[in-house]
Design a protein around this motif. Structure first.
Motif, PDB file in Angstrom:
ATOM      1  N   LEU A  54      11.640  -4.239  -6.855  1.00  0.00           N
ATOM      2  CA  LEU A  54      10.607  -5.141  -6.354  1.00  0.00           C
ATOM      3  C   LEU A  54       9.720  -4.450  -5.321  1.00  0.00           C
ATOM      4  CD1 LEU A  54      12.701  -8.426  -6.000  1.00  0.00           C
ATOM      5  CD2 LEU A  54      10.781  -8.058  -7.569  1.00  0.00           C
ATOM      6  N   VAL A  55      10.321  -3.668  -4.445  1.00  0.00           N
ATOM      7  CA  VAL A  55       9.537  -2.933  -3.442  1.00  0.00           C
ATOM      8  C   VAL A  55       8.564  -1.987  -4.133  1.00  0.00           C
ATOM      9  CG1 VAL A  55       9.661  -1.158  -1.638  1.00  0.00           C
ATOM     10  CG2 VAL A  55      11.220  -3.103  -1.575  1.00  0.00           C
ATOM     11  N   ALA A  56       9.048  -1.262  -5.139  1.00  0.00           N
ATOM     12  CA  ALA A  56       8.187  -0.340  -5.869  1.00  0.00           C
ATOM     13  C   ALA A  56       7.046  -1.088  -6.559  1.00  0.00           C
ATOM     14  CB  ALA A  56       9.001   0.448  -6.899  1.00  0.00           C
ATOM     15  N   ARG A  57       7.360  -2.246  -7.120  1.00  0.00           N
ATOM     16  CA  ARG A  57       6.331  -3.033  -7.815  1.00  0.00           C
ATOM     17  C   ARG A  57       5.272  -3.546  -6.840  1.00  0.00           C
ATOM     18  NH1 ARG A  57       8.689  -8.032 -10.820  1.00  0.00           N
ATOM     19  NH2 ARG A  57       9.928  -6.339 -11.722  1.00  0.00           N
TER      20      ARG A  57
ATOM     21  N   ALA B 216       7.356  -3.541   6.503  1.00  0.00           N
ATOM     22  CA  ALA B 216       7.779  -2.466   7.402  1.00  0.00           C
ATOM     23  C   ALA B 216       7.192  -1.131   6.963  1.00  0.00           C
ATOM     24  CB  ALA B 216       9.300  -2.395   7.442  1.00  0.00           C
ATOM     25  N   ILE B 217       7.196  -0.876   5.655  1.00  0.00           N
ATOM     26  CA  ILE B 217       6.636   0.369   5.123  1.00  0.00           C
ATOM     27  C   ILE B 217       5.142   0.448   5.420  1.00  0.00           C
ATOM     28  CG2 ILE B 217       6.098   1.624   2.991  1.00  0.00           C
ATOM     29  CD1 ILE B 217       8.733   0.441   1.844  1.00  0.00           C
ATOM     30  N   THR B 218       4.448  -0.661   5.224  1.00  0.00           N
ATOM     31  CA  THR B 218       3.009  -0.701   5.465  1.00  0.00           C
ATOM     32  C   THR B 218       2.698  -0.373   6.926  1.00  0.00           C
ATOM     33  OG1 THR B 218       2.680  -2.321   3.712  1.00  0.00           O
ATOM     34  CG2 THR B 218       0.946  -2.156   5.376  1.00  0.00           C
ATOM     35  N   ARG B 219       3.502  -0.930   7.822  1.00  0.00           N
ATOM     36  CA  ARG B 219       3.266  -0.660   9.230  1.00  0.00           C
ATOM     37  C   ARG B 219       3.465   0.819   9.550  1.00  0.00           C
ATOM     38  NH1 ARG B 219       6.718  -3.928  13.496  1.00  0.00           N
ATOM     39  NH2 ARG B 219       8.305  -2.389  12.958  1.00  0.00           N
ATOM     40  N   LEU B 220       4.496   1.406   8.986  1.00  0.00           N
ATOM     41  CA  LEU B 220       4.758   2.820   9.253  1.00  0.00           C
ATOM     42  C   LEU B 220       3.672   3.715   8.666  1.00  0.00           C
ATOM     43  CD1 LEU B 220       8.621   3.040   8.736  1.00  0.00           C
ATOM     44  CD2 LEU B 220       7.354   3.236  10.876  1.00  0.00           C
ATOM     45  N   ARG B 221       3.137   3.334   7.519  1.00  0.00           N
ATOM     46  CA  ARG B 221       2.072   4.126   6.900  1.00  0.00           C
ATOM     47  C   ARG B 221       0.777   4.040   7.706  1.00  0.00           C
ATOM     48  NH1 ARG B 221      -0.038   3.035   2.249  1.00  0.00           N
ATOM     49  NH2 ARG B 221      -0.202   5.170   1.471  1.00  0.00           N
ATOM     50  N   LYS B 222       0.518   2.858   8.281  1.00  0.00           N
ATOM     51  CA  LYS B 222      -0.741   2.654   8.991  1.00  0.00           C
ATOM     52  C   LYS B 222      -0.705   3.117  10.439  1.00  0.00           C
ATOM     53  CE  LYS B 222      -2.475  -1.237   6.263  1.00  0.00           C
ATOM     54  NZ  LYS B 222      -2.874  -2.664   6.283  1.00  0.00           N
ATOM     55  N   ASP B 223       0.476   3.123  11.036  1.00  0.00           N
ATOM     56  CA  ASP B 223       0.575   3.426  12.457  1.00  0.00           C
ATOM     57  C   ASP B 223       1.568   4.552  12.709  1.00  0.00           C
ATOM     58  OD1 ASP B 223       0.602   3.480  15.166  1.00  0.00           O
ATOM     59  OD2 ASP B 223       1.298   1.428  15.456  1.00  0.00           O
TER      60      ASP B 223
ATOM     61  N   PRO C 173       0.915   5.036  -4.054  1.00  0.00           N
ATOM     62  CA  PRO C 173       1.699   5.881  -4.961  1.00  0.00           C
ATOM     63  C   PRO C 173       3.173   5.790  -4.597  1.00  0.00           C
ATOM     64  CG  PRO C 173       0.539   7.226  -3.340  1.00  0.00           C
ATOM     65  CD  PRO C 173       0.033   5.826  -3.172  1.00  0.00           C
ATOM     66  N   VAL C 174       4.002   5.469  -5.564  1.00  0.00           N
ATOM     67  CA  VAL C 174       5.405   5.207  -5.258  1.00  0.00           C
ATOM     68  C   VAL C 174       6.310   5.804  -6.322  1.00  0.00           C
ATOM     69  CG1 VAL C 174       5.279   2.950  -6.404  1.00  0.00           C
ATOM     70  CG2 VAL C 174       7.083   3.378  -4.712  1.00  0.00           C
ATOM     71  N   LEU C 175       7.459   6.270  -5.896  1.00  0.00           N
ATOM     72  CA  LEU C 175       8.498   6.759  -6.797  1.00  0.00           C
ATOM     73  C   LEU C 175       9.768   5.986  -6.499  1.00  0.00           C
ATOM     74  CD1 LEU C 175       9.801   8.789  -8.816  1.00  0.00           C
ATOM     75  CD2 LEU C 175      10.255  10.272  -6.843  1.00  0.00           C
TER      76      LEU C 175
ATOM     77  N   ARG D   9       3.218  14.979  -1.954  1.00  0.00           N
ATOM     78  CA  ARG D   9       2.056  14.371  -2.613  1.00  0.00           C
ATOM     79  C   ARG D   9       1.556  13.148  -1.853  1.00  0.00           C
ATOM     80  NH1 ARG D   9       5.316  14.777  -7.375  1.00  0.00           N
ATOM     81  NH2 ARG D   9       5.675  12.523  -7.271  1.00  0.00           N
ATOM     82  N   GLY D  10       2.363  12.643  -0.936  1.00  0.00           N
ATOM     83  CA  GLY D  10       1.995  11.440  -0.198  1.00  0.00           C
ATOM     84  C   GLY D  10       2.593  10.176  -0.762  1.00  0.00           C
ATOM     85  N   ASP D  11       3.530  10.300  -1.701  1.00  0.00           N
ATOM     86  CA  ASP D  11       4.156   9.118  -2.301  1.00  0.00           C
ATOM     87  C   ASP D  11       5.112   8.437  -1.321  1.00  0.00           C
ATOM     88  OD1 ASP D  11       2.870  10.084  -4.511  1.00  0.00           O
ATOM     89  OD2 ASP D  11       4.677  10.337  -5.735  1.00  0.00           O
ATOM     90  N   VAL D  12       5.333   7.153  -1.545  1.00  0.00           N
ATOM     91  CA  VAL D  12       6.447   6.456  -0.900  1.00  0.00           C
ATOM     92  C   VAL D  12       7.612   6.530  -1.880  1.00  0.00           C
ATOM     93  CG1 VAL D  12       7.350   4.271  -0.049  1.00  0.00           C
ATOM     94  CG2 VAL D  12       4.991   4.916   0.455  1.00  0.00           C
ATOM     95  N   VAL D  13       8.693   7.156  -1.477  1.00  0.00           N
ATOM     96  CA  VAL D  13       9.882   7.268  -2.322  1.00  0.00           C
ATOM     97  C   VAL D  13      10.866   6.189  -1.889  1.00  0.00           C
ATOM     98  CG1 VAL D  13      11.787   8.741  -3.066  1.00  0.00           C
ATOM     99  CG2 VAL D  13       9.543   9.756  -2.566  1.00  0.00           C
TER     100      VAL D  13
END
Length: 248
Positions: free
Chosen positions: A25-28, A196-203, A36-38, A85-89
């Protein structure tokens, strides 16, 4: 992104809490936002990983700990390029699983850490936990996948070991997000994780924080509550909870 690269997010917890569903679900959700996600898992779907996954009756103690660590080092050959590559794994099970299950198997925690301290470290560990009795009921309905789950009071024991794994990782400076999935749907657990992931990516300044906590109180959640920007009320999140997991 942190340090100019992607993020490695480990979804951890005992068998029966729905880690695989949350990971998918997180990946989706991330993919729907154009991130970009793996999505991956451990043990991996390789010959080495399958040996660990299906060999819990044949390998125990330090032998299993080394087998799982070897699979993780091999997995790093896939994870590292994706991060570059900048993906979220997003990984279903990772280092916390070893710190819980291999210690549950009688291996010294410091030895487990020695095997894992040079692995690719997670940027965020999400500990998905729940009431041991509820987890046990889910496992009974689903069926055990390994000797860890067949052991007496396995869910109670796993939860305790995951609690210690979370404390240990915090002590090493890792970010840990605790989410209680006893009554919280997997979709909401995934949404809190994505927030939480979004916050870490942005800040990037969040890179120095050990604990990532949600920001809105949650009715009915056990323990301390908190949420991440954009998180809606209705999902449990504990600042210092006790997660657990099935580590192979």
């Amino acid at each position: 992104m942190i340090a100019g690269r992607g993020l490695l997010v480990a979804i951890e917890g005992p068998g029966g809490v729905g880690k695989s569903t949350v990971t998918a679900l997180v990946a989706r959700l991330l993919g729907a936002e154009g991130v970009p996600v793996l999505a991956t898992r451990e043990p991996t779907d390789t010959a080495l990983g399958n040996l660990a996954r299906h060999g819990t009756d044949d390998y125990q103690g330090e032998a299993m700990a080394c087998l799982v660590a070897a699979d993780r080092f091999k997995h790093g050959e896939t994870i590292q390029p994706a991060l570059e590559r900048g993906d979220v794994v997003v990984c279903d099970r990772y280092i916390a699983s070893s710190l819980a299950l291999q210690c549950m198997d009688g291996v010294d925690r410091e030895f487990v850490w020695l095997l894992n301290e040079r692995q690719v470290q997670p940027d965020l560990t999400v500990m998905v936990s729940g009431d041991p009795e509820v987890i046990e009921a889910r496992l009974t309905a689903r069926g055990a996948h390994s000797r860890y789950e067949r052991a007496e009071d396995s869910s109670l024991v796993e939860c305790a070991y995951f609690a210690e794994a979370g404390k240990f990782l915090r002590g090493k400076g890792h970010r840990v997000l605790d989410l209680d999935a006893t009554e919280t749907p997997a979709e909401e657990v995934a949404r809190l994780t994505v927030a939480a992931i979004t916050r870490l990516r942005k800040d990037p300044t969040d890179a120095g924080r050990v604990d990532v906590q949600p920001q809105q109180p949650v009715p009915g959640a056990r323990g301390a509550t908190a949420p991440v920007p954009g998180a809606a009320a209705g999902a449990g999140a504990r600042a210092h909870g006790d997660g657990a997991q099935r580590g192979v």
